[in-house]
Scaffold this active site. Structure first.
Site, short mmCIF file in Angstrom:
data_model
loop_
_atom_site.label_atom_id
_atom_site.label_comp_id
_atom_site.label_asym_id
_atom_site.label_seq_id
_atom_site.Cartn_x
_atom_site.Cartn_y
_atom_site.Cartn_z
NE ARG A 184 46.36 37.68 21.49
CZ ARG A 184 47.49 37.07 21.84
NH1 ARG A 184 48.03 37.28 23.02
NH2 ARG A 184 48.10 36.27 20.99
CG HIS A 203 46.72 31.88 18.19
ND1 HIS A 203 46.85 33.08 17.50
CD2 HIS A 203 47.68 31.90 19.15
CE1 HIS A 203 47.84 33.77 18.03
NE2 HIS A 203 48.36 33.09 19.02
CD GLN A 237 51.75 30.26 17.83
OE1 GLN A 237 51.78 31.32 18.42
NE2 GLN A 237 52.86 29.62 17.48
CG ASP A 245 48.73 26.76 24.49
OD1 ASP A 245 49.54 27.47 25.12
OD2 ASP A 245 47.65 27.20 24.04
CB CYS A 299 51.68 28.84 20.84
SG CYS A 299 50.76 28.69 22.38
NE ARG A 335 52.25 34.37 15.68
CZ ARG A 335 51.58 34.79 16.77
NH1 ARG A 335 51.83 34.22 17.94
NH2 ARG A 335 50.65 35.71 16.68
N1 CP Z 1 51.91 32.77 21.01
C1 CP Z 1 51.35 33.97 21.21
O1 CP Z 1 50.35 34.35 20.59
O2 CP Z 1 51.99 34.74 22.13
P1 CP Z 1 51.47 36.12 22.73
O3 CP Z 1 50.27 35.81 23.58
O4 CP Z 1 52.62 36.63 23.56
O5 CP Z 1 51.13 37.04 21.61
N1 NVA Z 2 45.87 29.11 24.57
C1 NVA Z 2 46.58 30.29 24.98
C2 NVA Z 2 47.44 30.80 23.88
C3 NVA Z 2 48.23 32.02 24.18
C4 NVA Z 2 49.04 32.49 23.02
C5 NVA Z 2 45.56 31.35 25.42
O1 NVA Z 2 44.53 31.49 24.77
O2 NVA Z 2 45.80 32.01 26.43
#
Ligand code: CP
Ligand code: NVA
Length: 306
Positions: free
Chosen positions: A102, A129, A132, A223, A263, A291
């Protein structure tokens, strides 16, 4: 060797195959447990940002299937700071059988994959993502039987989650509509890829009016207005996005059987009101749980064990 950096790196048939496998692995899990197909395998989890769902679902996916996972926090590994990404990739490749990362900058997960001798999974970047999106598609298919012909509407920031949702939706034959304020459009290259992927007959529609966008929608998705890494823009964004809130009035303008997705984490009563998040149309928790099942399928394909 294959990585999982974006759903658009795969063919629609490959994505559908992974989703079919996710359905089977989910059924198997609830019928007494998964086979230990990941025995002897460890997934390295590299995080530059916080996480609940991604971290826990990948860890549990590995454990349920007989493998293991190792969490590396932002403070520990210092991706590209303490050590170059190329070096980290080559060192980690000797310790683990796959990596999930990530990252802030999408180019960093691409760089990790370039140097890695084991599969690399994008666990969210500023661009996309894909994990997701796999869980989202699984959730939509569970509700409506298939994606083909559905109207999937995203209301809010044209961010990483929106990009992956658009790609998987049109790949699987759903129409994708997005309504967002000016200045918060999806990146042009993502839209170009979406348009190319939609050549199978699905349609992409770009609107500013959320009410027009949700008309005939089977799915309303939203989101956060401020993604991780954009915190200094919070006040500016909070001033622009309120007309794009998913609330009861907006949901009432869609189909009667519409499902509402997010999400998570949700900023309740900002992009999504409490009554909708906890109401009859919401699937946010089954979506989060999916997930786990979707990622088991992705891992199985990358490990070539199922
Ligand atoms: N939706 C998602 O990726 O959640 P987290 O940021 O908690 O992993
Ligand atoms: N768009 C959000 C998604 C988190 C899962 C971010 O990037 O923070």
């Amino acid at each position: 060797m294959k990585h999982f950096l974006d759903v658009s790196d795969y063919s629609p048939a490959e994505i559908q195959d992974m989703l079919d496998l996710a359905v089977r692995l989910k059924a198997e899990y609830f019928a007494g447990g998964n086979q230990p197909l990941f025995k002897g395998k460890v997934l390295g989890l590299i995080f530059q940002k916080p996480s609940l769902r991604t971290r826990v679902s990948f860890d549990m996916a590995m454990r349920h299937m007989g493998g293991d996972a190792l969490y590396l926090s932002p403070n520990e590994i210092g991706l590209g700071k303490r050590e170059s990404i190329a070096d980290i990739a080559r060192v980690m490749s000797g310790y683990v059988q796959a990596m999930m990362a990530r990252v802030f900058d999408h180019a960093h997960v691409v760089e990790l994959a370039k140097w890695s001798a084991v599969p690399v999974i994008n666990g969210l970047s500023d661009y996309s993502h894909p994990c997701q999106a796999m869980a989202d598609a699984l959730t939509i298919i569970e509700k409506f039987g298939a994606m083909k012909g559905l109207n999937v509407t995203y209301v809010g920031d044209g961010n990483n989650v929106a990009v992956s949702l658009m790609h998987i939706a049109v790949m699987l034959g759903a129409n994708f509509t997005i309504a967002n304020p000016e200045g918060y459009d999806m990146p042009a290259p993502a839209l170009e890829i979406g348009t190319r992927l939609a050549s199978g007959g699905a349609k992409i529609t770009y609107l500013r009016d959320p009410f027009a966008a949700v008309k005939d929608a089977h799915v309303i998705y939203t989101d956060t207005w401020t993604s991780m890494g954009q915190e200094e823009e919070t006040a500016k964004r909070e001033a622009v996005f309120p007309p794009y809130q998913v609330n009861q009035k907006l949901v009432s303008a869609a189909r009667k059987d519409v499902i509402v997705m997010h999400c998570l984490p949700a900023h309740r009563n900002h992009e999504l009101t409490d009554d909708v998040a906890d109401g009859e149309h919401s699937v946010i928790f089954p979506q989060a749980h999916n997930r786990l099942h979707a990622q088991k399928a992705v891992l199985a394909r990358l490990f070539e064990v199922a």
